[in-house]
Write a protein that holds these residues in place. Structure first.
Motif, mmCIF file in Angstrom:
data_model
loop_
_atom_site.group_PDB
_atom_site.id
_atom_site.type_symbol
_atom_site.label_atom_id
_atom_site.label_comp_id
_atom_site.label_asym_id
_atom_site.label_seq_id
_atom_site.Cartn_x
_atom_site.Cartn_y
_atom_site.Cartn_z
ATOM 1 N N LEU A 55 0.824 -1.209 0.000
ATOM 2 C CA LEU A 55 0.000 0.000 0.000
ATOM 3 C C LEU A 55 0.860 1.261 0.000
ATOM 4 N N LYS A 56 0.399 2.269 -0.677
ATOM 5 C CA LYS A 56 0.981 3.605 -0.525
ATOM 6 C C LYS A 56 -0.064 4.484 0.126
ATOM 7 N N ILE A 57 0.319 5.076 1.234
ATOM 8 C CA ILE A 57 -0.664 5.868 1.981
ATOM 9 C C ILE A 57 -0.132 7.265 2.235
ATOM 10 N N PHE A 58 -1.020 8.237 2.086
ATOM 11 C CA PHE A 58 -0.660 9.608 2.435
ATOM 12 C C PHE A 58 -1.450 10.023 3.668
ATOM 13 N N VAL A 59 -0.763 10.553 4.658
ATOM 14 C CA VAL A 59 -1.482 11.130 5.797
ATOM 15 C C VAL A 59 -1.046 12.575 5.960
ATOM 16 N N PHE A 60 -1.968 13.403 6.404
ATOM 17 C CA PHE A 60 -1.580 14.780 6.700
ATOM 18 C C PHE A 60 -1.668 15.027 8.198
ATOM 19 N N LEU A 61 -0.558 15.526 8.772
ATOM 20 C CA LEU A 61 -0.546 15.838 10.191
ATOM 21 C C LEU A 61 -0.863 17.311 10.364
ATOM 22 N N GLY A 62 -1.938 17.612 11.047
ATOM 23 C CA GLY A 62 -2.284 19.012 11.275
ATOM 24 C C GLY A 62 -1.368 19.566 12.326
ATOM 25 N N SER A 63 -1.886 19.743 13.516
ATOM 26 C CA SER A 63 -1.019 20.083 14.638
ATOM 27 C C SER A 63 -1.685 19.510 15.866
ATOM 28 N N GLY A 64 -1.007 19.555 16.992
ATOM 29 C CA GLY A 64 -1.536 19.102 18.282
ATOM 30 C C GLY A 64 -2.541 17.970 18.203
ATOM 31 N N GLY A 65 -3.814 18.325 18.401
ATOM 32 C CA GLY A 65 -4.881 17.340 18.483
ATOM 33 C C GLY A 65 -5.082 16.547 17.203
ATOM 34 N N HIS A 66 -4.975 17.215 16.046
ATOM 35 C CA HIS A 66 -5.158 16.515 14.774
ATOM 36 C C HIS A 66 -4.085 15.450 14.589
ATOM 37 N N THR A 67 -2.839 15.826 14.865
ATOM 38 C CA THR A 67 -1.743 14.866 14.750
ATOM 39 C C THR A 67 -1.970 13.691 15.693
ATOM 40 N N GLY A 68 -2.374 14.009 16.910
ATOM 41 C CA GLY A 68 -2.635 12.961 17.901
ATOM 42 C C GLY A 68 -3.668 11.961 17.403
ATOM 43 N N GLU A 69 -4.776 12.483 16.864
ATOM 44 C CA GLU A 69 -5.828 11.588 16.383
ATOM 45 C C GLU A 69 -5.339 10.757 15.201
ATOM 46 N N MET A 70 -4.540 11.371 14.325
ATOM 47 C CA MET A 70 -4.034 10.637 13.166
ATOM 48 C C MET A 70 -3.126 9.486 13.609
ATOM 49 N N LEU A 71 -2.241 9.756 14.569
ATOM 50 C CA LEU A 71 -1.355 8.704 15.060
ATOM 51 C C LEU A 71 -2.164 7.567 15.681
ATOM 52 N N ARG A 72 -3.222 7.936 16.392
ATOM 53 C CA ARG A 72 -4.071 6.896 16.992
ATOM 54 C C ARG A 72 -4.757 6.052 15.926
ATOM 55 N N LEU A 73 -5.225 6.711 14.865
ATOM 56 C CA LEU A 73 -5.859 5.976 13.761
ATOM 57 C C LEU A 73 -4.868 4.984 13.151
ATOM 58 N N LEU A 74 -3.656 5.469 12.860
ATOM 59 C CA LEU A 74 -2.649 4.602 12.247
ATOM 60 C C LEU A 74 -2.306 3.432 13.163
#
Lengths: 237, 202
Positions: A55-74
């Motif tokens: 798979l090739k996946i793109f994620v965008f890290l916002g800041s603070g809370g957004h990044t936190g939620e993205m890391l949790r999703l991954l």
């Protein structure tokens, strides 16, 4: 005679692009996909079937809370998302990048590439400042998005987005590239609205609702009251 | 639930904006007295960016004395920046720092109870580690998401919530020592995973 020819040419080109636009915008084809999916009988089959190509996946890290939620999703869906995949990471602040570097230490079999994006909108910016930064971001982000998009040709891929304004610009470029480059397969975009959004969608969410393939919210009332086409599975982060 | 030899309360304000009202309420004599009464011996405070000098002043106002002994530096994840004080005639140990890269390890390995600002990241940090949590809403922020998310989580029984005032904090502390919270559901969802793989391999 010449004007008639010109007019019909313009008309044909215009129609072609409308057809293309209809083809790439998600709300015309989501229904058929869900049907196909249920017939296939779930994810296990799919993952095995396509396991030759990582798979090739793109994620965008916002800041603070957004990044936190993205890391949790991954982290939660690491078997699917971080299984020998190539991860393209968009970020706009160093802190998020560092958090991601730290996070990926557990996933050494993934390849990671970082792309810096300017911030689309500072939290407390005035209107004029916002316009300025948005134009700057537009130009710089196009180069990044184009690189990432063409790297994803012909392989299973996913754009996973979850919040900040830059996600709108990224999606806009993706759809524009698709509109112009006719032979391109559709980009797969999933948007997960922030857990903080209970009753009203974010501005980014309101825009991307019309663009992304799957729009996921984490509260039932948000789907029921505002975004009927969204999907809800409970808290995902 | 873990067994932590020193009964510890951890207060976290989040990484970005300091939360002075919460810090001053937590350091008030009345609240500290209450902590001691419930057997807490250590108070760890992550106070946020650029709040160090103000924090130092506050502690000294309440008669705190700087100390230099056994700070668990490794687990705090804040380098050498942690400062340690003794408060309430040495009955309460206070450790303060701006920021930590290991908030989760502090929660898991050092804390019996967490008081956090109402940012989703901080809330999830505690709930995912099954640590009892009091959420304190920053009413001076101009967005009401924090209030909404706090209300929602209280309604679901996952946290206690309070305002950044001494009386409200004490009420929540009492609740945390006498009541139990509902368990927070696991986050992995196979329907969502199916949706993701459906999109990826379509």
């Amino acid at each position: 005679m010449k004007t008639a020819f010109l007019a019909s040419l313009i008309f044909i080109v215009f129609t072609a692009y409308v057809v293309r636009l209809v083809a790439i915008l998600p709300f015309f084809h989501t229904q058929t996909r869900t049907e196909k999916e249920t017939r296939d009988g779930g994810s296990v089959v799919r993952i095995q079937k396509s396991s030759q190509k990582p798979l090739k996946i793109f994620v965008f890290l916002g800041s603070g809370g957004h990044t936190g939620e993205m890391l949790r999703l991954l982290q939660n869906y690491k078997d699917l998302l971080l299984n020998e995949s190539t991860v393209y990471v968009g970020y706009s602040d160093q802190a998020s990048r560092q958090r991601f570097v730290c996070f990926m230490k557990d996933f050494t079999r993934c390849k990671v590439q970082y792309f810096e994006f300017m911030k689309a909108r500072e939290v407390k910016a005035t209107f004029l400042q916002s316009v300025k930064t948005i134009i700057g971001t537009l130009i710089q982000s196009f180069v990044n998005v184009a690189k990432i998009r063409f790297a994803m040709c012909g392989v299973p891929h996913l754009f996973l987005l979850n919040g900040p304004g830059t996600c709108c610009i990224i999606s806009l470029w993706l759809k524009l590239i698709e509109l112009v480059v006719i032979f391109l397969d559709a980009s797969h975009i999933v948007y997960v609205e922030s857990l903080a959004r209970i009753n009203t969608p974010s501005l980014t969410g309101k825009i991307l609702y019309w663009v992304v393939d799957e729009f996921v919210v984490q509260w039932q009332e948000l789907r029921d009251d505002c975004l009927p086409r969204a999907k809800w599975f409970g808290i995902l982060v | 639930m873990c067994i932590i030899d020193i009964k510890t309360i951890f207060v976290t304000c989040g990484a970005t904006i300091p939360f002075p009202k919460l810090i001053s309420s937590v350091l008030s004599d009345v609240f500290c007295q209450e902590l001691i009464q419930y057997g807490f011996v250590r108070l760890i405070i992550q106070f946020g960016k650029d709040y160090g000098p103000a924090f130092e002043n506050l502690v000294q106002e309440h008669g705190g004395k700087r100390e230099y002994k056994n700070i668990p530096i490794e687990e705090l994840g804040c380098g050498e920046a942690a400062r340690q004080y003794s408060l309430m005639d040495g009955k309460l140990e206070v450790i303060g720092f701006e920021y930590s890269t290991k908030v989760q390890s502090i929660i898991q390995n050092l804390s019996n109870l967490v008081i956090s600002h109402a940012g989703t990241g901080s809330i999830l940090d505690s709930l995912r580690l099954n640590r009892p949590l009091v959420v304190c809403v920053n009413d001076s922020l101009m967005d009401n998401h924090q209030q909404q998310i706090a209300d929602k989580f209280v309604k679901l029984g996952y946290v206690w919530s309070c305002a950044p005032s001494v009386t409200s904090l004490i009420a929540s502390l009492r609740a945390s020592q006498t009541e139990k919270l509902k368990p927070f559901p696991v986050s992995h969802n196979s329907s969502f995973e199916r949706l993701l793989s459906g999109v990826i391999y379509s």
